[in-house]
Design a protein around this motif. Structure first.
Motif, mmCIF file in Angstrom:
data_model
loop_
_atom_site.group_PDB
_atom_site.id
_atom_site.type_symbol
_atom_site.label_atom_id
_atom_site.label_comp_id
_atom_site.label_asym_id
_atom_site.label_seq_id
_atom_site.Cartn_x
_atom_site.Cartn_y
_atom_site.Cartn_z
ATOM 1 N N THR A 12 9.535 2.661 4.118
ATOM 2 C CA THR A 12 9.028 3.537 3.048
ATOM 3 C C THR A 12 8.803 4.962 3.555
ATOM 4 N N GLY A 13 8.883 5.145 4.881
ATOM 5 C CA GLY A 13 8.739 6.490 5.436
ATOM 6 C C GLY A 13 7.357 6.821 5.974
ATOM 7 N N VAL A 14 6.417 5.891 5.854
ATOM 8 C CA VAL A 14 5.045 6.147 6.331
ATOM 9 C C VAL A 14 4.950 5.935 7.844
ATOM 10 N N SER A 15 3.805 6.339 8.396
ATOM 11 C CA SER A 15 3.478 5.987 9.770
ATOM 12 C C SER A 15 2.564 4.764 9.756
ATOM 13 N N ILE A 16 2.502 4.081 10.889
ATOM 14 C CA ILE A 16 1.691 2.857 10.951
ATOM 15 C C ILE A 16 0.710 2.921 12.123
ATOM 16 N N GLY A 17 -0.454 2.318 11.917
ATOM 17 C CA GLY A 17 -1.464 2.299 12.963
ATOM 18 C C GLY A 17 -1.486 0.960 13.689
ATOM 19 N N PHE A 18 -1.268 1.014 15.000
ATOM 20 C CA PHE A 18 -1.614 -0.111 15.873
ATOM 21 C C PHE A 18 -3.009 0.263 16.377
ATOM 22 N N ASP A 19 -3.978 0.014 15.512
ATOM 23 C CA ASP A 19 -5.268 0.674 15.673
ATOM 24 C C ASP A 19 -6.441 -0.297 15.787
ATOM 25 N N ARG A 20 -6.132 -1.515 16.230
ATOM 26 C CA ARG A 20 -7.241 -2.444 16.488
ATOM 27 C C ARG A 20 -7.114 -3.065 17.870
ATOM 28 N N PHE A 21 -6.562 -2.296 18.809
ATOM 29 C CA PHE A 21 -6.395 -2.830 20.159
ATOM 30 C C PHE A 21 -7.742 -3.228 20.752
ATOM 31 N N GLY A 22 -7.777 -4.389 21.349
ATOM 32 C CA GLY A 22 -8.996 -4.875 21.979
ATOM 33 C C GLY A 22 -9.748 -5.886 21.132
ATOM 34 N N LEU A 23 -9.482 -5.882 19.837
ATOM 35 C CA LEU A 23 -10.120 -6.851 18.936
ATOM 36 C C LEU A 23 -9.167 -8.042 18.826
ATOM 37 N N TYR B 176 11.346 3.657 16.585
ATOM 38 C CA TYR B 176 10.246 4.027 15.689
ATOM 39 C C TYR B 176 9.077 4.708 16.404
ATOM 40 N N ALA B 177 9.295 5.188 17.614
ATOM 41 C CA ALA B 177 8.193 5.766 18.397
ATOM 42 C C ALA B 177 7.553 6.966 17.719
ATOM 43 N N ASP B 178 8.292 7.591 16.802
ATOM 44 C CA ASP B 178 7.705 8.775 16.164
ATOM 45 C C ASP B 178 6.864 8.436 14.932
ATOM 46 N N ARG B 179 6.662 7.155 14.666
ATOM 47 C CA ARG B 179 5.855 6.827 13.475
ATOM 48 C C ARG B 179 4.782 5.776 13.751
ATOM 49 N N ILE B 180 4.347 5.724 15.019
ATOM 50 C CA ILE B 180 3.312 4.756 15.397
ATOM 51 C C ILE B 180 2.126 5.502 16.003
ATOM 52 N N LEU B 181 0.922 5.132 15.584
ATOM 53 C CA LEU B 181 -0.297 5.724 16.135
ATOM 54 C C LEU B 181 -1.165 4.611 16.715
ATOM 55 N N LEU B 182 -1.923 4.962 17.767
ATOM 56 C CA LEU B 182 -2.743 3.948 18.446
ATOM 57 C C LEU B 182 -4.238 4.237 18.304
ATOM 58 N N SER B 183 -5.018 3.176 18.229
ATOM 59 C CA SER B 183 -6.475 3.309 18.235
ATOM 60 C C SER B 183 -7.093 1.914 18.395
ATOM 61 N N GLN C 125 0.851 -1.208 0.000
ATOM 62 C CA GLN C 125 0.000 0.000 0.000
ATOM 63 C C GLN C 125 0.882 1.252 0.000
ATOM 64 N N ALA C 126 1.879 1.251 0.889
ATOM 65 C CA ALA C 126 2.765 2.417 0.998
ATOM 66 C C ALA C 126 3.485 2.661 -0.326
ATOM 67 N N GLU C 127 4.022 1.583 -0.905
ATOM 68 C CA GLU C 127 4.775 1.741 -2.161
ATOM 69 C C GLU C 127 3.885 2.228 -3.294
ATOM 70 N N LEU C 128 2.667 1.696 -3.373
ATOM 71 C CA LEU C 128 1.751 2.113 -4.443
ATOM 72 C C LEU C 128 1.447 3.607 -4.338
ATOM 73 N N LEU C 129 1.133 4.070 -3.135
ATOM 74 C CA LEU C 129 0.808 5.485 -2.949
ATOM 75 C C LEU C 129 2.011 6.372 -3.258
ATOM 76 N N ILE C 130 3.169 5.979 -2.724
ATOM 77 C CA ILE C 130 4.372 6.807 -2.901
ATOM 78 C C ILE C 130 4.788 6.833 -4.371
ATOM 79 N N SER C 131 4.644 5.690 -5.060
ATOM 80 C CA SER C 131 5.029 5.643 -6.481
ATOM 81 C C SER C 131 4.131 6.549 -7.330
ATOM 82 N N HIS C 132 2.958 6.890 -6.797
ATOM 83 C CA HIS C 132 2.084 7.827 -7.509
ATOM 84 C C HIS C 132 2.156 9.233 -6.916
ATOM 85 N N GLY C 133 3.215 9.482 -6.162
ATOM 86 C CA GLY C 133 3.498 10.850 -5.736
ATOM 87 C C GLY C 133 2.953 11.267 -4.388
ATOM 88 N N ALA C 134 2.362 10.333 -3.632
ATOM 89 C CA ALA C 134 1.859 10.703 -2.306
ATOM 90 C C ALA C 134 3.033 10.924 -1.347
#
Ligand SMILES: [Zn+2]
Length: 326
Positions: A222-233, A257-264, A188-197
């Motif tokens: 790839t330089g993106v941030s990542i979501g640890f965003d399904r906690f509890g499931l 990598y603490a500066d590129r992780i988001l929680l939800s 996903q990251a590579e596809l978006l970045i290869s199209h200029g995102a």
């Protein structure tokens, strides 16, 4: 000057978002729920009541902003979100976008793709909803929501990814994704970045669905941030247990990598369609799946692992603000 972010109540400076949950649904319905309205009648007052209750619970933990990335065809309702936001004071950022092929309302865009350039039409939809508003509400989308299938980004899904990269180049809008069962994060990251995102404005979501460290590193490279965003499931729909997620999360933080992780949590606070009854044997898989689980259970685990308050603040406040351009 910090970027201005579209919330359902208007623009907010990215550096004023505060503690932010990157992926929670105030309401969600699998496409098809519209057909079951006789027995699954929509109760807007109840959706509002539940939404306000969730907003209060989140605010009690200092949360100031929530991204609700409900896809357009899965019950997105910007006016409901605006009402919840106005009554609670919580910032809510809503999305423009469609879900992954297996659970999306695909017929509409597949038909249009037969007749013409659906990808350009999707781009136009994104642009209109980001710059002018959704329908005639005047409420502007603040993120593009993207999604791919298990082990593949299908041709159908790629139309949305390419159109999103283009809209992101034009507007700077943040992109939030859904990965299915811990697959296709790097792709996903590579596809978006290869199209200029811009990787700084991309959050690859549901990365905690995969506990393979190499998969995370490939995505982070790839330089993106990542979501640890399904906690509890835990254990439902191909999800791992929280202690597996926490092990990987603590490891990645320890590796810098603490500066590129988001929680939800990816909670669904109100299911559209007929009321859901979770069968007894499945209850343990969702017992912790609620909007304050991270504050009650996950953050204490991080503290026990020696992770500092400064780092926790970075993950909950600075990282979301940064992906929105603070
Ligand atoms: Zn979701």
């Amino acid at each position: 000057m910090a970027n201005q972010v579209n919330t359902v109540r208007g623009q907010v400076s990215a550096d004023q978002l505060g503690k932010t949950m990157i992926h929670e649904h105030f309401q969600f319905g699998y496409p098809g729920f519209h057909g079951d309205i006789t027995l699954g009648r929509y109760d807007r007052q109840e959706a509002l009541r539940v939404g306000l209750e969730v907003a209060e619970r989140l605010k009690a933990h200092g949360v100031q902003s929530v991204v609700d990335p409900t896809p357009n065809e899965c019950g997105r309702d910007p006016l409901l979100l605006k009402e919840i936001s106005e009554m609670s004071g919580l910032n809510i950022i809503c999305a423009t976008g469609y879900y992954y092929e297996g659970e999306s309302a695909t017929a509409y865009w597949k038909f249009r793709a037969l007749l013409g350039d659906a990808e350009s039409e999707i781009y136009e939809m994104y642009m209109k909803e980001i710059t002018e508003g959704i329908g005639d509400t005047g409420i502007r989308a603040g993120v593009i929501k993207l999604a791919s299938s298990k082990d593949v980004i299908t041709d159908y899904e790629k139309m949305f990814f390419r159109a999103a990269a283009r809209a992101q180049r034009d507007t700077g809008v943040t992109i939030v994704t859904h990965t299915q069962e811990g697959t296709m994060g790097p792709e996903q990251a590579e596809l978006l970045i290869s199209h200029g995102a811009d990787p700084n404005r991309i959050v690859i979501g549901h990365m905690c669905g995969n506990t393979d460290v190499a998969y995370h590193l490939r995505t982070l490279d790839t330089g993106v941030s990542i979501g640890f965003d399904r906690f509890g499931l835990q254990g439902l729909a191909g999800t791992p247990l929280d202690r597996m997620r926490e092990t990987v999360l603590i490891g990645l933080i320890g590796m810098g990598y603490a500066d590129r992780i988001l929680l939800s949590h990816d909670t669904v606070n109100c299911w559209l369609g007929r009321a859901l009854a979770i069968p007894e044997p499945l209850l343990p898989t969702v017992v912790d799946w609620h909007p304050t689980h991270i504050f009650e259970n996950v953050i204490p685990t991080l503290r026990e692992a020696g992770i500092s308050e400064e780092t926790i603040h970075k993950i909950l406040v600075d990282n979301p603000q940064r992906v929105f351009g603070a």
